[in-house]
Structure formats: structure tokens, C-alpha cells
Design an enzyme around this catalytic site. Structure first.
Site, short mmCIF file in Angstrom:
data_model
loop_
_atom_site.label_atom_id
_atom_site.label_comp_id
_atom_site.label_asym_id
_atom_site.label_seq_id
_atom_site.Cartn_x
_atom_site.Cartn_y
_atom_site.Cartn_z
CG ASP A 21 -59.51 -8.47 -14.41
OD1 ASP A 21 -58.41 -8.42 -14.98
OD2 ASP A 21 -60.39 -7.60 -14.55
CG ASN A 23 -52.81 -12.07 -12.65
OD1 ASN A 23 -53.23 -12.16 -11.51
ND2 ASN A 23 -52.85 -13.09 -13.50
N GLY A 24 -52.07 -7.78 -13.87
CA GLY A 24 -51.27 -6.67 -14.37
C GLY A 24 -51.28 -5.48 -13.44
NE ARG A 25 -56.72 -3.86 -13.23
CZ ARG A 25 -58.01 -4.15 -13.13
NH1 ARG A 25 -58.81 -3.33 -12.46
NH2 ARG A 25 -58.50 -5.23 -13.68
CG ASN A 69 -56.22 -13.38 -22.95
OD1 ASN A 69 -56.49 -14.16 -22.05
ND2 ASN A 69 -56.69 -12.12 -22.95
NE ARG A 194 -64.19 -5.69 -19.21
CZ ARG A 194 -63.57 -4.76 -18.49
NH1 ARG A 194 -64.30 -3.90 -17.79
NH2 ARG A 194 -62.26 -4.69 -18.48
#
Length: 249
Positions: A21, A23-25, A69, A194
Site C-alpha cells: 500500500d 503507491n499513490g500517496r 480494483n 486493515r
């Protein structure tokens, strides 16, 4: 870290599962498009796969693309599919030479035809390898996998092949992860806490570790932290005696 004669780390995890988790940020923080974050994430995956055997890890399961996704923007989904094509084209031979067996978990229906063919070729090419198992959850959802396993048993019952009642062992044998070592630890990067529909059945007694590192920055140092944290956990599997004490003590 201390090792035993076979090179493994006492009390270390055999099977690590990773929710990759951030990649986007990572891209957003640098003023880059999300696609660049995914590309850097592939480089992080390569580093992690190469480092895992050095920590005594025998199996790595990574969450590549979930059944949910598909709802992402079409451009991003297209780029993710392109990364699969590029990764297999560039790295399949290297994985084969390194003794890595590649398995893809998840539903094949709904995948673009060329991606389904790439998945099949990658699995067949590396099927003989036994040094390390890499499982990529692609078009995968934990709930969907449990439903599919139950349907397999129901289909056998309706076909008259069995009259057995559904049990945990039977359902477990129908999951896409069958044959892999039990999941010891599930790791999520980026600080989020989560499971996001990942390995729900297999998570029953897995340790959960959340790391405040965005996936494109991941590598051997972060993986070493996972192994250290795992070795310090007191695993009892619902009992009283510590499993850690049995393994390490």
C-alpha cells in the site's frame, strides 16, 4: 540475525504476506501521476523478493490487484495491466533461474485474454522450481476465494462425487492458497491498519504488522523489521503455551 545450520533464522516467519500500500500517496507527495507510484512499486517488489530468502522466508504472497480494483479509473487499471506484461516479460527468466515458483491467486475469469495467457505461461515456466514460492494475488478477493472454495465442494456434491459435509479441511483444500505454508504474518505498508479483503481465511492466526513506510520505499531493511517483530511475538494459536517458546527456546 542469528542463523541455524540450514541458514534459516530461528523463530522467523516461513510465509510472509504483503499488502503493498502507498503507491499513490508516494507519487502524490512528489507531484507525480499515480502510475509512476505503481512503477516504483514494482521496483520495490523486486528488491523484496530478492531479499526474502536471506531472512529464511520460504514463501511471499503479495496483493497485486483485488477484485475491487476494477472500479479504479480505466487509465490506472490499464497501466497496472501493462506493468504485469512488462514484469513477466523482463523478469520471468530471472525468477526461473533463481529457483522461484510463481503462483497467481485469484479468479482467471474477467482477465484480459493476453493477461490470462501470461499468467498461465509464468506458472508453467516456473512450476518445477522449489527454492522459493512467490504468490501474487491478482483479481483476488478473500471473500470471493472462500465462496469459490465452497462452490467447488457443492459442485462435487451435486455431481455425486462426494456426500461429505463441508468441513474446514475441505474448504481449505479448495482455496487458491492450498499447498502453500500457513501464513505466519500479514504486513500492510503505508500505516493503514486493515486487511482489505486479503487472505481472510488464512489470516485466522497470522500475526498482523503495520509499517509506516510507503510501498515504493520498501526493501530489505523494512523486511528485516518484520522478521524482528515476528520473532518477538508470543504465538499461542488459542492455547496457553507459547509457540514462540517451542520454536526458539
Amino acid at each position: 540475525m542469528p542463523r541455524v545450520a540450514d541458514g534459516s533464522i530461528p523463530g522467523g516467519p516461513r510465509h510472509v504476506a504483503l499488502i503493498m500500500d502507498g503507491n499513490g500517496r508516494w507519487a502524490q507527495q512528489r507531484g507525480l501521476p499515480r502510475t509512476m507510484g505503481h512503477r516504483e512499486g514494482v521496483r520495490a517488489l523486486k528488491r523484496t523478493i530478492q531479499a526474502a530468502p536471506d531472512f529464511g522466508i520460504e514463501c511471499l504472497t503479495v496483493f497485486g490487484f483485488s477484485t475491487e480494483n476494477w472500479s479504479r479509473p480505466a487509465e490506472e487499471v490499464s497501466d497496472l495491466m501493462g506493468l504485469v506484461r512488462t514484469y513477466v516479460a523482463n523478469d520471468l527468466k530471472r525468477l526461473e533461474r533463481a529457483g522461484v515458483r510463481l503462483r497467481v491467486l485469484g479468479r482467471r475469469t474477467g482477465l484480459p485474454d493476453d493477461i490470462a495467457a501470461i499468467v498461465e505461461r509464468a506458472e508453467q515456466t516456473t512450476a518445477h522450481n522449489d527454492r522459493f514460492l512467490l504468490q501474487v494475488a491478482f483479481n483476488y478477493g478473500g471473500r470471493a476465494d472462500i465462496v469459490d472454495a465452497a462452490r467447488k465442494h457443492l459442485d462435487r456434491v451435486l455431481a455425486g462425487e462426494t456426500g461429505e459435509a463441508l468441513t474446514e479441511d475441505i474448504l481449505g483444500a479448495g482455496l487458491s492458497t492450498v499447498g502453500a505454508p500457513p501464513v505466519d504474518v500479514i504486513v500492510r505498508t503505508s500505516g493503514e491498519q486493515r486487511l482489505s479483503n486479503f487472505l481472510l481465511w488464512e489470516a485466522a492466526y497470522a500475526e498482523l504488522i503495520y509499517q509506516n513506510v510507503l510501498w515504493p520505499d520498501y526493501g530489505p531493511e523494512a523486511l528485516a523489521d518484520v522478521v524482528t517483530q515476528y520473532r518477538n511475538r508470543d504465538r499461542r494459536f488459542g492455547g496457553v503455551e507459547s509457540a514462540t517458546a517451542r520454536v526458539v527456546g
